[in-house]
Design an enzyme around this catalytic site. Sequence first.
Site, PDB file in Angstrom:
ATOM      1  N   TRP A 208       1.165  -1.277   0.006  1.00 29.79           N
ATOM      2  CA  TRP A 208       0.162   0.171   0.360  1.00 29.79           C
ATOM      3  C   TRP A 208       0.887   1.039  -0.069  1.00 29.79           C
ATOM      4  O   TRP A 208       0.448   1.920  -0.409  1.00 29.79           O
ATOM      5  CB  TRP A 208      -0.778  -0.133   0.896  1.00 29.79           C
ATOM      6  CG  TRP A 208      -1.825  -1.587   1.192  1.00 29.79           C
ATOM      7  CD1 TRP A 208      -1.836  -2.329   1.453  1.00 29.79           C
ATOM      8  CD2 TRP A 208      -3.049  -1.851   0.347  1.00 29.79           C
ATOM      9  NE1 TRP A 208      -2.422  -3.095   1.482  1.00 29.79           N
ATOM     10  CE2 TRP A 208      -3.778  -2.629  -0.254  1.00 29.79           C
ATOM     11  CE3 TRP A 208      -3.429  -0.326  -1.839  1.00 29.79           C
ATOM     12  CZ2 TRP A 208      -4.621  -2.530  -0.686  1.00 29.79           C
ATOM     13  CZ3 TRP A 208      -4.124  -1.536  -1.749  1.00 29.79           C
ATOM     14  CH2 TRP A 208      -4.951  -2.533  -1.712  1.00 29.79           C
TER      15      TRP A 208
ATOM     16  N   ASP B 169      -0.980   6.999   6.778  1.00 32.26           N
ATOM     17  CA  ASP B 169      -2.612   5.913   6.321  1.00 32.26           C
ATOM     18  C   ASP B 169      -2.565   4.659   7.662  1.00 32.26           C
ATOM     19  O   ASP B 169      -2.389   4.259   7.846  1.00 32.26           O
ATOM     20  CB  ASP B 169      -1.874   5.133   5.026  1.00 32.26           C
ATOM     21  CG  ASP B 169      -2.519   4.176   4.557  1.00 32.26           C
ATOM     22  OD1 ASP B 169      -3.811   3.657   5.914  1.00 32.26           O
ATOM     23  OD2 ASP B 169      -2.564   3.059   3.436  1.00 32.26           O
TER      24      ASP B 169
ATOM     25  N   LYS C  24     -11.796  -1.738   8.060  1.00 31.98           N
ATOM     26  CA  LYS C  24     -11.438  -2.825   9.045  1.00 31.98           C
ATOM     27  C   LYS C  24     -11.587  -2.270  10.497  1.00 31.98           C
ATOM     28  O   LYS C  24     -12.182  -3.778  11.338  1.00 31.98           O
ATOM     29  CB  LYS C  24      -9.883  -3.072   8.813  1.00 31.98           C
ATOM     30  CG  LYS C  24      -9.206  -3.151   7.640  1.00 31.98           C
ATOM     31  CD  LYS C  24      -8.165  -2.567   6.932  1.00 31.98           C
ATOM     32  CE  LYS C  24      -7.370  -2.431   5.466  1.00 31.98           C
ATOM     33  NZ  LYS C  24      -7.544  -3.695   5.105  1.00 31.98           N
TER      34      LYS C  24
END
Lengths: 361, 361
Positions: A102, A172, A196
């Site tokens: 990511w 992030d 999540k």
Amino acid sequence: MARVYNFSAGPSMLPESVLKTAAAEMLDYKGTGESVMEMSHRSKEYGEIITAAESLLREIMNIPDNYKVLFLQGGASTQFAAIPLNFMNGTGKADYVVTGQWAKKAAAEAGRYGDVNIVASSADKTFSYIPKLDKSTFTKDADYFYICMNNTIYGTVYHELPDTGDVPLIADISSCFLSEPLDVTKFGMLYGGAQKNVAPAGVTICIIREDLLGKARDITPTMLNYQIHADNGSMYNTPPCYTIYIMKLVLEWIKNEVGGLEKMKELNEKKAKILYDFLDSSEMFKGTVVPEDRSLMNVPFVTGDTDLDAKFVAAAKEAGFINIKGHRTVGGMRASIYNAMPIEGVEKLVAFMKKFEEENK
Amino acid sequence: MARVYNFSAGPSMLPESVLKTAAAEMLDYKGTGESVMEMSHRSKEYGEIITAAESLLREIMNIPDNYKVLFLQGGASTQFAAIPLNFMNGTGKADYVVTGQWAKKAAAEAGRYGDVNIVASSADKTFSYIPKLDKSTFTKDADYFYICMNNTIYGTVYHELPDTGDVPLIADISSCFLSEPLDVTKFGMLYGGAQKNVAPAGVTICIIREDLLGKARDITPTMLNYQIHADNGSMYNTPPCYTIYIMKLVLEWIKNEVGGLEKMKELNEKKAKILYDFLDSSEMFKGTVVPEDRSLMNVPFVTGDTDLDAKFVAAAKEAGFINIKGHRTVGGMRASIYNAMPIEGVEKLVAFMKKFEEENK
């Protein structure tokens, strides 16, 4: 059937009490005669929901007044472009640490809009550690410094933040959102997809220090311009209303049932310890991450034998422990033990692993 | 309380049977032991849901194989930028017809990336009609020609499509999606936010002729590049999973309970006729749109007296007819009577209007 223990990397488990409330309010939200799904986003009723969601998030995370909280769409992947478009506005340079897929994607997208300096990477060992950072390699006049705080696929987390001085730190936090207290003032921007720890998929939370806003590049699509959303209280266009409502219920759960982020952290540490302690003692199962960088949220492990891994994944599923297969780049297994995973889920998983080890020596 | 009749312009009513199914499946979707909100988007179970949603949409709308169907985030407003970024790739010119606020915003955003020719506008009469189009004013080498099919705020709809020859026609159909059959082959792209007729807010459907893909501008954010989503079956990143699940339930309702789009149209025409016939006969309430361009979905009307309008809106709310206040640019009232509004809702509203007229002569 009985509710399963879902170890998915995300979307993943939600607190059962949240789902029960959502089901009970589905056809008639608090006597309004309508579902939250049907509410005009401009109605008084919906205004109360989105305002409460923001207030709860500010309270739980202790977000200072000089930070804007935005509820957006498009996932973290959309922010990979929005971040350079909004913030690469001075020298056009930014530092990125590559700790997994990511962070790598984020850096690549930023590289399309400016000069990206990869200050460190842990690609050499399949991202199984957080690289030590050497401040002398940081770009002094960078517009920002970017990290991916918790690396979902690889199971690593920053236990210490890089000291970036006056350069705004952007992180992030998709897979560690609300898992423990965080000092928001250390960041220029914190953001993440909610699927999540915070809500179902479909809402992305951005927390941005307001002095960084208002300098987006000319080519920035209006909907990717954070200033626009900040000016309109996340209501420039129709927000993902129902997803934000579920987020509000999750935030209420954290505040009222768990008791805040310190308590959440205790619980998460307890859960993770059960699993890591077992991994450290097992002859069969081994964690893939160096101990000092282990995540509280994502725990990858392997047997070292791909056939045995596959046998374990299948047996676990059969026993009600689902989505425990590891990411293809790491192999083996991964137990994502987010906030809503009850401690019994981890205890039962470890008991199951012990039994499996006994039976497959 | 009893379920209300919600005349909101969107988000708005969903079929009650859809909400009941969603509530019943909230904690355990078809024996999986998990909520759809908790499912990994890469799981077999979720794969079946999103695949079924696309198949149903293709079947119901009769979408040819050479069109891609994308389930995206960000609303129509995000497509206002994505459309020029993906399609202003030849001459950099595009034609827009301005029939209201949304078409105007779309044109303004496109103007940031290329040459926009406003071929016609109905701004002169508060967008109360669809302008007659003169083909000689169309840009012959335009990359595309853009319309907003149904104008939510003003209550107008195109009953006839512009003849754009080889120039691809792109239409925002947010507020008439699935309200009646549409010949997809007449369009290069059809798109819309789902929150009026198709699903809760949070998913945007794009139907794109595949030969138009693959030529996005270099500056296009990856997540705004339609080709990326087409190549990844709307799974480049985590989609808004639960919203897509509700969409699937709505599509099943259209197919199985309504009986398809011809039946849907019949029903919508019947509902709209009840309201328009009354408006045409009333001494107090008047429709604001020229009869030949009236929408089946959004019906604005006024009394001509703002105090009386306000009194009506308040009384209607009290009686269980909510969100009937008109948009500030038109004033008065607006009854949005989307697919899920039952015919009784319109009948009862008209009965209520008659009574109000009697009592307030």
